[in-house]
Scaffold this motif. Structure first.
Motif, PDB file in Angstrom:
ATOM      1  N   PRO A 155       9.660   9.115   0.966  1.00 50.07           N
ATOM      2  CA  PRO A 155       8.091   9.048   1.367  1.00 50.07           C
ATOM      3  C   PRO A 155       7.384  10.442   1.266  1.00 50.07           C
ATOM      4  O   PRO A 155       8.123  11.427   1.258  1.00 50.07           O
ATOM      5  CB  PRO A 155       7.984   8.742   2.663  1.00 50.07           C
ATOM      6  N   ARG A 156       6.035  10.576   0.808  1.00 57.61           N
ATOM      7  CA  ARG A 156       5.472  11.781   0.581  1.00 57.61           C
ATOM      8  C   ARG A 156       4.252  11.747   1.186  1.00 57.61           C
ATOM      9  O   ARG A 156       3.213  11.670   0.459  1.00 57.61           O
ATOM     10  CB  ARG A 156       5.399  12.044  -1.101  1.00 57.61           C
ATOM     11  N   SER A 157       3.879  11.989   2.582  1.00 59.84           N
ATOM     12  CA  SER A 157       2.584  11.881   3.210  1.00 59.84           C
ATOM     13  C   SER A 157       1.968  12.831   3.121  1.00 59.84           C
ATOM     14  O   SER A 157       0.583  12.706   3.139  1.00 59.84           O
ATOM     15  CB  SER A 157       3.124  11.632   4.661  1.00 59.84           C
ATOM     16  N   ALA A 158       2.014  14.122   2.288  1.00 58.86           N
ATOM     17  CA  ALA A 158       1.315  15.046   2.291  1.00 58.86           C
ATOM     18  C   ALA A 158       0.339  15.230   1.078  1.00 58.86           C
ATOM     19  O   ALA A 158      -0.266  15.955   0.821  1.00 58.86           O
ATOM     20  CB  ALA A 158       2.194  16.341   2.403  1.00 58.86           C
ATOM     21  N   VAL A 159       0.666  14.216   0.325  1.00 58.06           N
ATOM     22  CA  VAL A 159      -0.312  13.983  -1.031  1.00 58.06           C
ATOM     23  C   VAL A 159      -1.665  13.592  -0.675  1.00 58.06           C
ATOM     24  O   VAL A 159      -1.442  12.429  -0.366  1.00 58.06           O
ATOM     25  CB  VAL A 159       0.545  13.355  -2.237  1.00 58.06           C
ATOM     26  N   PRO A 160      -2.643  14.472  -0.644  1.00 59.20           N
ATOM     27  CA  PRO A 160      -3.926  13.728  -0.524  1.00 59.20           C
ATOM     28  C   PRO A 160      -4.593  12.811  -1.544  1.00 59.20           C
ATOM     29  O   PRO A 160      -4.234  13.058  -2.685  1.00 59.20           O
ATOM     30  CB  PRO A 160      -4.914  15.062  -0.178  1.00 59.20           C
ATOM     31  N   VAL A 161      -5.198  11.808  -1.011  1.00 58.39           N
ATOM     32  CA  VAL A 161      -5.793  10.970  -2.046  1.00 58.39           C
ATOM     33  C   VAL A 161      -7.330  11.037  -1.786  1.00 58.39           C
ATOM     34  O   VAL A 161      -8.080  10.933  -0.983  1.00 58.39           O
ATOM     35  CB  VAL A 161      -5.385   9.471  -1.468  1.00 58.39           C
ATOM     36  N   TYR A 162      -7.924  11.443  -3.140  1.00 50.53           N
ATOM     37  CA  TYR A 162      -9.226  11.548  -3.042  1.00 50.53           C
ATOM     38  C   TYR A 162      -9.942  10.434  -3.793  1.00 50.53           C
ATOM     39  O   TYR A 162      -9.308   9.885  -4.836  1.00 50.53           O
ATOM     40  CB  TYR A 162      -9.654  12.914  -4.091  1.00 50.53           C
ATOM     41  N   VAL A 163     -11.002   9.882  -3.281  1.00 53.24           N
ATOM     42  CA  VAL A 163     -11.412   8.529  -3.688  1.00 53.24           C
ATOM     43  C   VAL A 163     -12.854   8.972  -4.544  1.00 53.24           C
ATOM     44  O   VAL A 163     -13.827   9.646  -3.871  1.00 53.24           O
ATOM     45  CB  VAL A 163     -11.813   7.628  -2.709  1.00 53.24           C
ATOM     46  N   ALA A 164     -13.196   8.526  -5.742  1.00 52.84           N
ATOM     47  CA  ALA A 164     -14.264   8.541  -6.524  1.00 52.84           C
ATOM     48  C   ALA A 164     -15.217   7.535  -6.261  1.00 52.84           C
ATOM     49  O   ALA A 164     -14.740   6.375  -6.042  1.00 52.84           O
ATOM     50  CB  ALA A 164     -13.963   8.806  -7.991  1.00 52.84           C
ATOM     51  N   ALA A 165     -16.591   8.080  -6.035  1.00 50.49           N
ATOM     52  CA  ALA A 165     -17.466   6.942  -5.606  1.00 50.49           C
ATOM     53  C   ALA A 165     -18.799   7.316  -6.042  1.00 50.49           C
ATOM     54  O   ALA A 165     -19.106   8.632  -6.171  1.00 50.49           O
ATOM     55  CB  ALA A 165     -17.544   6.724  -4.293  1.00 50.49           C
ATOM     56  N   MET A 166     -19.656   6.278  -6.341  1.00 49.09           N
ATOM     57  CA  MET A 166     -21.297   6.924  -6.466  1.00 49.09           C
ATOM     58  C   MET A 166     -22.203   5.662  -5.815  1.00 49.09           C
ATOM     59  O   MET A 166     -22.801   6.312  -5.049  1.00 49.09           O
ATOM     60  CB  MET A 166     -21.457   6.417  -8.237  1.00 49.09           C
ATOM     61  N   GLY A 167     -21.853   4.493  -5.784  1.00 45.09           N
ATOM     62  CA  GLY A 167     -22.721   3.536  -5.217  1.00 45.09           C
ATOM     63  C   GLY A 167     -22.534   3.568  -3.652  1.00 45.09           C
ATOM     64  O   GLY A 167     -21.476   4.296  -3.077  1.00 45.09           O
TER      65      GLY A 167
END
Length: 342
Positions: A155-167
């Protein structure tokens, strides 16, 4: 380079679209690392070529600078595959990788998918998170599933997840599910401020990364003309391609610009008629959609971004911007006075 929290500027990063040549990407990433930039984001255009090979080359060529994808979508790759590639890229760069994910709403019709973008994103992020942090995935979603999958590797818990959004729904979902919000180019400061305030209703401590075209030159007028040309091309493409079915995207681009709607529409009509963007788009467009001008003028534009809530400015070089111009901007940012010093 000064950290975003130590003054009034966001962290400086770079961004490249999916069509940027490999040699230019590697050269610019090496220059950015030497100059102390925070990260480099690689955009993968819908149905364009993969950015993974370029990312792999940059991972091997660098030692400190962060690397990220902004964004993968669950249509170009199932979230299981996104997670697998994220783990491989994180291995290659020694734990410096961040993964951005977007709904791919503009691609949905090509795949016959009718689910709401927020439904797709909720499933996609859940599967991606599990792929990164667990040894197996068992997600039965409304739009996407991964049932009884046994994963290999650690497992690789340190990889950050960025979420793209506009609405609005997507922004709230990004704050709920992501480690950061990824805001696309062509989103003016007023939109960013609104999105950050909306995200704060779900989460207070939140990283906000915005991709923005950048044209820097000691001749500020020349830099602004270069930026206007790029802005005109991109605006017209987005407005003409998305106006039929993506009102939230068009609203983010148009309604928050500070430019009256009739004037904006008239400018788009002139661009369609073939008029040069540098002659059609005045200073308001450059201020709304780019970081452009002399190094010192660019720093002031970055200050506005920080005031709107941006913590990381991912600068998308346009025109002749190269290592020398990046160096001028980095030096100006380092010298810029903080609030206490002014």
């Amino acid at each position: 380079m000064r950290d975003a929290d130590s003054g009034e500027l966001p962290r400086l990063s770079l961004a490249f679209d999916g069509e940027t040549g490999v040699e230019r990407c590697v050269a610019m990433v090496l220059a950015a690392e030497r100059l102390g930039f925070s990260r480099v984001w690689f955009s993968e255009n819908p149905f364009g070529r993969s950015v993974v090979p370029t990312l792999a080359l940059c991972a091997q060529a660098t030692e400190r600078i962060g690397l990220g994808v902004g964004v993968f979508t669950p249509f170009s790759r199932h979230p299981l595959q996104i997670g697998a590639e994220a783990k491989a890229l994180d291995d290659l760069c020694g734990g410096r990788f961040a993964v951005g994910i977007g709904s791919g709403a503009t691609q949905a019709a090509h795949f016959g998918i009718e689910a709401r973008p927020t439904t797709i994103m909720r499933d996609a992020v859940a599967i991606l998170r599990a792929t990164l942090t667990e040894k197996g995935v068992d997600h039965h979603g409304a739009a996407l599933s991964a049932k009884g999958v046994i994963l290999s590797g650690e497992p690789r818990s340190a990889v950050p997840v960025y979420v793209a959004a506009m609405g609005p729904r997507a922004v709230q979902l990004a704050a709920e599910l992501g480690d950061g919000l990824l805001i696309s180019d062509m989103c003016p400061p007023n939109y960013t401020r609104w999105a950050v305030e909306l995200a704060a209703t779900r989460r207070t401590a939140f990283d906000v990364t915005q991709i923005i075209p950048c044209s820097v030159d000691p001749d500020g007028a020349s830099a602004r003309r270069v930026a206007a040309t790029d802005i005109g091309r991109t605006l017209l493409m987005l407005v003409d391609h998305l106006s039929g079915g993506f009102p939230a995207v068009i609203s983010a681009i148009r309604d928050y610009s500070g430019i009256p709607g009739r004037e904006f529409d008239a400018a788009m009509a002139q661009l369609r008629a073939g008029k040069p963007a540098a002659d059609v788009l005045d200073a308001r467009y450059v201020e709304a959609y780019a970081v452009a001008g002399t190094p010192e003028e660019c720093v002031e534009r970055l200050r506005v971004m920080r005031q709107s809530g941006v913590t990381e400015a991912a600068l998308l070089p346009v025109g002749p911007v190269g290592a020398d111009q990046l160096g001028l901007l980095a030096a100006a940012a380092e010298k810029a006075p903080t609030r206490k010093e002014r």
